[in-house]
Design a protein around this motif. Structure first.
Motif, PDB file in Angstrom:
ATOM      1  N   ASP A 213       0.812  -1.230   0.000  1.00  0.00           N
ATOM      2  CA  ASP A 213       0.000   0.000   0.000  1.00  0.00           C
ATOM      3  C   ASP A 213       0.839   1.271   0.000  1.00  0.00           C
ATOM      4  OD1 ASP A 213       0.894  -0.246   2.661  1.00  0.00           O
ATOM      5  OD2 ASP A 213      -0.953   0.584   3.486  1.00  0.00           O
ATOM      6  N   ALA A 214       2.125   1.164   0.339  1.00  0.00           N
ATOM      7  CA  ALA A 214       2.960   2.363   0.368  1.00  0.00           C
ATOM      8  C   ALA A 214       3.060   2.962  -1.028  1.00  0.00           C
ATOM      9  CB  ALA A 214       4.348   2.025   0.894  1.00  0.00           C
ATOM     10  N   PHE A 215       2.584   4.199  -1.165  1.00  0.00           N
ATOM     11  CA  PHE A 215       2.604   4.951  -2.418  1.00  0.00           C
ATOM     12  C   PHE A 215       1.733   4.342  -3.511  1.00  0.00           C
ATOM     13  CE2 PHE A 215       6.714   5.440  -0.230  1.00  0.00           C
ATOM     14  CZ  PHE A 215       6.579   6.764   0.151  1.00  0.00           C
ATOM     15  N   ALA A 216       0.866   3.401  -3.145  1.00  0.00           N
ATOM     16  CA  ALA A 216      -0.024   2.792  -4.134  1.00  0.00           C
ATOM     17  C   ALA A 216      -1.183   3.732  -4.451  1.00  0.00           C
ATOM     18  CB  ALA A 216      -0.565   1.467  -3.613  1.00  0.00           C
ATOM     19  N   HIS A 239      -0.285   0.643   6.206  1.00  0.00           N
ATOM     20  CA  HIS A 239       0.168   1.937   6.710  1.00  0.00           C
ATOM     21  C   HIS A 239      -0.998   2.831   7.119  1.00  0.00           C
ATOM     22  CE1 HIS A 239       3.660   0.398   4.575  1.00  0.00           C
ATOM     23  NE2 HIS A 239       4.378   1.151   5.389  1.00  0.00           N
ATOM     24  N   CYS A 240      -0.731   3.653   8.124  1.00  0.00           N
ATOM     25  CA  CYS A 240      -1.705   4.615   8.633  1.00  0.00           C
ATOM     26  C   CYS A 240      -1.160   6.022   8.384  1.00  0.00           C
ATOM     27  CB  CYS A 240      -1.945   4.369  10.124  1.00  0.00           C
ATOM     28  SG  CYS A 240      -3.226   5.414  10.834  1.00  0.00           S
ATOM     29  N   ALA A 244       1.381   9.026   2.277  1.00  0.00           N
ATOM     30  CA  ALA A 244       2.214   7.982   1.687  1.00  0.00           C
ATOM     31  C   ALA A 244       1.442   6.722   1.324  1.00  0.00           C
ATOM     32  CB  ALA A 244       3.347   7.615   2.639  1.00  0.00           C
ATOM     33  N   ALA A 245       0.232   6.577   1.846  1.00  0.00           N
ATOM     34  CA  ALA A 245      -0.574   5.385   1.567  1.00  0.00           C
ATOM     35  C   ALA A 245      -2.035   5.808   1.429  1.00  0.00           C
ATOM     36  CB  ALA A 245      -0.394   4.356   2.676  1.00  0.00           C
ATOM     37  N   PRO A 246      -2.375   6.485   0.327  1.00  0.00           N
ATOM     38  CA  PRO A 246      -3.685   7.122   0.224  1.00  0.00           C
ATOM     39  C   PRO A 246      -4.862   6.188  -0.006  1.00  0.00           C
ATOM     40  CG  PRO A 246      -2.432   7.465  -1.792  1.00  0.00           C
ATOM     41  CD  PRO A 246      -1.498   6.831  -0.810  1.00  0.00           C
ATOM     42  N   VAL A 247      -4.616   4.931  -0.409  1.00  0.00           N
ATOM     43  CA  VAL A 247      -5.745   4.046  -0.723  1.00  0.00           C
ATOM     44  C   VAL A 247      -5.943   2.946   0.316  1.00  0.00           C
ATOM     45  CG1 VAL A 247      -5.523   4.507  -3.190  1.00  0.00           C
ATOM     46  CG2 VAL A 247      -4.362   2.506  -2.201  1.00  0.00           C
ATOM     47  N   THR A 248      -5.254   3.036   1.447  1.00  0.00           N
ATOM     48  CA  THR A 248      -5.317   1.960   2.428  1.00  0.00           C
ATOM     49  C   THR A 248      -6.718   1.780   2.999  1.00  0.00           C
ATOM     50  OG1 THR A 248      -3.008   2.371   2.999  1.00  0.00           O
ATOM     51  CG2 THR A 248      -4.286   1.051   4.543  1.00  0.00           C
ATOM     52  N   GLU A 249      -7.382   2.875   3.335  1.00  0.00           N
ATOM     53  CA  GLU A 249      -8.741   2.739   3.877  1.00  0.00           C
ATOM     54  C   GLU A 249      -9.651   2.001   2.902  1.00  0.00           C
ATOM     55  OE1 GLU A 249     -12.838   5.165   4.627  1.00  0.00           O
ATOM     56  OE2 GLU A 249     -11.044   6.283   4.026  1.00  0.00           O
ATOM     57  N   GLU A 250      -9.625   2.405   1.646  1.00  0.00           N
ATOM     58  CA  GLU A 250     -10.471   1.766   0.634  1.00  0.00           C
ATOM     59  C   GLU A 250     -10.124   0.285   0.505  1.00  0.00           C
ATOM     60  OE1 GLU A 250     -11.597   2.201  -4.137  1.00  0.00           O
ATOM     61  OE2 GLU A 250     -10.259   3.667  -3.177  1.00  0.00           O
ATOM     62  N   ALA A 251      -8.824  -0.035   0.518  1.00  0.00           N
ATOM     63  CA  ALA A 251      -8.402  -1.431   0.412  1.00  0.00           C
ATOM     64  C   ALA A 251      -8.890  -2.244   1.603  1.00  0.00           C
ATOM     65  CB  ALA A 251      -6.883  -1.504   0.299  1.00  0.00           C
ATOM     66  N   VAL A 252      -8.783  -1.674   2.797  1.00  0.00           N
ATOM     67  CA  VAL A 252      -9.213  -2.387   4.007  1.00  0.00           C
ATOM     68  C   VAL A 252     -10.704  -2.691   3.954  1.00  0.00           C
ATOM     69  CG1 VAL A 252      -9.627  -2.032   6.482  1.00  0.00           C
ATOM     70  CG2 VAL A 252      -7.342  -1.656   5.518  1.00  0.00           C
ATOM     71  N   ARG A 253     -11.483  -1.766   3.430  1.00  0.00           N
ATOM     72  CA  ARG A 253     -12.932  -1.991   3.333  1.00  0.00           C
ATOM     73  C   ARG A 253     -13.264  -3.137   2.374  1.00  0.00           C
ATOM     74  NH1 ARG A 253     -16.167   1.669   5.814  1.00  0.00           N
ATOM     75  NH2 ARG A 253     -15.217   3.643   6.516  1.00  0.00           N
ATOM     76  N   ARG A 254     -12.329  -3.514   1.526  1.00  0.00           N
ATOM     77  CA  ARG A 254     -12.524  -4.659   0.643  1.00  0.00           C
ATOM     78  C   ARG A 254     -11.908  -5.933   1.233  1.00  0.00           C
ATOM     79  NH1 ARG A 254     -11.682  -1.621  -5.262  1.00  0.00           N
ATOM     80  NH2 ARG A 254     -12.907   0.217  -4.666  1.00  0.00           N
ATOM     81  N   ILE A 255     -10.777  -5.763   1.904  1.00  0.00           N
ATOM     82  CA  ILE A 255     -10.075  -6.917   2.482  1.00  0.00           C
ATOM     83  C   ILE A 255     -10.898  -7.569   3.596  1.00  0.00           C
ATOM     84  CG2 ILE A 255      -8.072  -7.560   3.898  1.00  0.00           C
ATOM     85  CD1 ILE A 255      -6.546  -5.280   2.349  1.00  0.00           C
TER      86      ILE A 255
END
Length: 293
Positions: A213-216, A239-240, A244-255
């Motif tokens: 997720d870093a820089f993704a 990452h929180c 540097a990790a702008p899509v992590t929240e969206e990814a977590v909601r799918r994971i």
């Protein structure tokens, strides 16, 4: 990286503030009466030659571990990034934390001391919420071995003080659910680094699933990478850090819903360590190659 010793249920020693990282300080009379104490966070026994132990993935077959997985989140901020924060760059991600609460996902947040200083209200809110536990990600987020993704390198004689300073900053912010675990910046370490941090009586925590997720910029790609990598007892690194990790929240909601559909249960790192202790510490080892965490 070196395979290391058996799990022990011992707590880590006191940090620079005088508090044991795995326990909460005694409340003042003005504070509300505390709730019953949570079980002490387990740690691993030191490795050979005085090296800090390293934990990567929980042991256990279907009878003891079943389908458990720990999502961990690195709250990164290097010591020299204050001007960038003052200029408006966001190293926090409150929407991600809100998503974890909404989804009821127990998680471990590896927090740098500099991040706790920049966002003390958030550090306190995370570190007093029973859904989370807070672990140490160094104070400075400087590399403990080199090369390490271009991070500045900390001197060997300053490593122990850096770890202790992080614990002090995290607890000063008001976090109380603090565990004696340490994650090396970038996941980079060598024997000298393990020997230095061992004096803080921490267990180093790596991972077996790299989220990427870093820089993704593609949340679906991050989600798929985690979903493809998770196995029973897995430990995933995310990452929180919004910038540097702008899509992590969206990814977590799918994971999260997909792993639950597959029968997985989310736990904290401390729970994975208990699982490994119950399973006789099989599968406890040094981590995989470093990630830009």
């Amino acid at each position: 990286m070196i395979a290391l010793a058996v799990l022990a249920a011992a707590l880590a020693g006191c940090d620079a503030s005088g508090h044991r990282p795995g326990t909460a300080p005694r409340p003042s009379p003005a504070e509300a009466a505390p709730s019953p104490a949570a079980p002490a966070a387990p740690t691993m026994a030191p490795g050979p030659g005085g090296l800090a132990p390293v934990f990567t993935r929980a042991a256990g077959d279907g009878s003891t571990g079943a389908k458990t997985v720990a999502l961990t989140f690195d709250a990164d901020m290097t010591a020299d990034q204050g001007p960038r924060a003052a200029g408006g760059e966001r190293f926090d991600n409150p929407a991600l934390i809100d998503a974890l609460r909404t989804l009821k996902v127990p998680s471990t947040v590896f927090m740098t001391g500099r991040w706790a200083e920049e966002y003390p209200a958030q550090a306190k809110a995370i570190g007093t919420d029973p859904l989370f536990e807070v672990a140490n990600h160094s104070y400075s987020h400087y590399a403990f071995s080199s090369p390490c993704y271009g991070l500045p390198q900390i001197a060997a004689e300053d490593m122990l003080a850096d770890v202790r300073r992080a614990f002090a900053a995290i607890e000063k912010a008001g976090a109380r659910n603090v565990v004696p675990y340490f994650r090396f910046p970038g996941g980079c370490y060598d024997d000298a680094a393990l020997r230095a941090v061992a004096q803080a009586e921490v267990t180093a925590v790596q991972w077996d699933v790299v989220s990427g997720d870093a820089f993704a910029t593609d949340a679906d790609a991050v989600a798929e990478q985690v979903l493809d990598g998770v196995r029973p007892g897995s430990l995933a690194v995310l990452h929180c850090t919004r910038s540097a990790a702008p899509v992590t929240e969206e990814a977590v909601r799918r994971i999260v819903p997909e792993l639950r559909r597959r029968g997985y249960r989310f736990v904290k790192v401390s729970d994975l360590m208990r699982q490994s202790a119950a399973a006789g510490a099989e599968g406890v080892s040094g981590g995989p190659g470093p990630d830009s965490s």
